[in-house]
Design a protein around this motif. Sequence first.
Motif, PDB file in Angstrom:
ATOM      1  N   PRO A  56     -51.076 -31.881 157.305  1.00  0.00           N
ATOM      2  CA  PRO A  56     -50.719 -32.425 155.991  1.00  0.00           C
ATOM      3  C   PRO A  56     -50.724 -31.315 154.953  1.00  0.00           C
ATOM      4  N   SER A 110     -41.954 -39.497 153.715  1.00  0.00           N
ATOM      5  CA  SER A 110     -41.942 -38.207 154.393  1.00  0.00           C
ATOM      6  C   SER A 110     -40.814 -37.369 153.814  1.00  0.00           C
ATOM      7  N   ASN A 132     -48.219 -33.273 149.235  1.00  0.00           N
ATOM      8  CA  ASN A 132     -48.882 -33.898 148.093  1.00  0.00           C
ATOM      9  C   ASN A 132     -48.913 -32.938 146.919  1.00  0.00           C
ATOM     10  N   ARG A 150     -49.736 -38.833 148.260  1.00  0.00           N
ATOM     11  CA  ARG A 150     -48.752 -37.956 147.616  1.00  0.00           C
ATOM     12  C   ARG A 150     -49.143 -37.395 146.247  1.00  0.00           C
ATOM     13  N   GLN A 187     -56.142 -38.089 157.426  1.00  0.00           N
ATOM     14  CA  GLN A 187     -54.887 -37.348 157.251  1.00  0.00           C
ATOM     15  C   GLN A 187     -53.719 -38.300 156.972  1.00  0.00           C
ATOM     16  N   GLU A 224     -51.614 -38.466 153.481  1.00  0.00           N
ATOM     17  CA  GLU A 224     -50.170 -38.239 153.425  1.00  0.00           C
ATOM     18  C   GLU A 224     -49.419 -39.392 152.761  1.00  0.00           C
TER      19      GLU A 224
END
Length: 423
Positions: free
Chosen positions: A261, A339, A300, A27, A20, A24
């Motif tokens: 995610p 993020s 993503n 992307r 995970q 993340e």
Amino acid sequence: MTAATTDSHYTPSPEVINSQKEFETDRFGIFIHWGIYSMFARGEWYLNYGPKADEYAKAAKGFYPADFDASAWVSAIKDSGARYICFTTRHHDGFSMFHTAESDYNIVDATPFKRDVLKELSDECRRQNVKLHLYYSHIDWTRDDYPWGRTGRTTGKDSLKADWPHYYAFMNRQLRELLTNYGPIRAVWFDGWWDHDEDKTPFDWELPEQYRMIHELQPACMIGNNHHQTPFEGEDLQIFERDLPGENTAGLSGQAISRLPLETCNTMNGMWGYKIEDTDYKDTRTLIHYLVKTAGMGANLLLNIGPQPNGELPAAALERLKEMGKWMRENGETIYGTSAGPFPAQEWGTCTRKGSRLFVHLLTPKSTDIFLPAKLNIRKATVLADGSKVRFSKNDNGVTLHLDAIPDCIDHIIELEINQPVK
């Protein structure tokens, strides 16, 4: 099936948690919709719109993608800046794009091509360090044992021969093959739950048992399901189709956003599978803006390509990949490992964050004064491209960046170095 995001009995393994985290940071990934439906050049749902399954299946005898080159595919995708590939192993038409012992209706046994394209793709992904995800449909429009849903009702299936336990066992044996014979798989991407969402009695897909099997076979393998619902117990990522998280312009993604995610999938043109007249590809600016907006929401982008029946990626898709790759090499640090920004997307664009660095993405600015609706303690503000300083002012409502000019470009990025925390 009951949706669950809290009070769940499922605890992700340490291996899944690592997957995970890696996911993340990526992307950007590429979706591949490819099967014998490409022979008809009418999209991946062609069988649903009239042909009988037995006539449709005859296309397999002519499926010979002589120009398929796994190395060329993976190289072009990696060069675009994408870090993973999601490949359709079996779509709703029931044709397996891998060598399975569970049915002769597969690319090795049913076609003159006789090559396991998934094995070649998997090997090449490992060589080039591109992660592999596998799409798998819960639907089958050709097998009598799959219980009739709301799609695929004109293909000639005998609804009286439905045998869910038999079909469920078949699927699980195929999933075991996929997770045993093709090396590390970072995610299984399910589709089709919605085929029974109008049943008077809720249909039991027996997902918990299936999910447990997957996690046991490959402890690092994540599970996502394109069911358009809040994530179910046992799932490790949340999927949004044709919409950014929280949006529902396509009518498929009105579900609440979970803490898992996030991934949004969308097409380069209008279709998922190859359609010969669908040449209306989104331009590179539009695709990059979608990628940036997705990252700005902490999600993503899984961008789809429908390969041609000869095995080549369409020239227009290759052109977009090349142009996106150029932009990502120059600006990828504002996307990878970021993020969501500290405020929602604005009319002018969005913001991504990496620790104490904020990247303000000016996508459609209408003024040289850019208001940021957050209380930021800014140490420094510069233009990412050349390091030139940017003036700013603050009030009780937020910060305004004062730019002398904004060039005509895909994305004018301002980097802010801040003191945390952000309110």
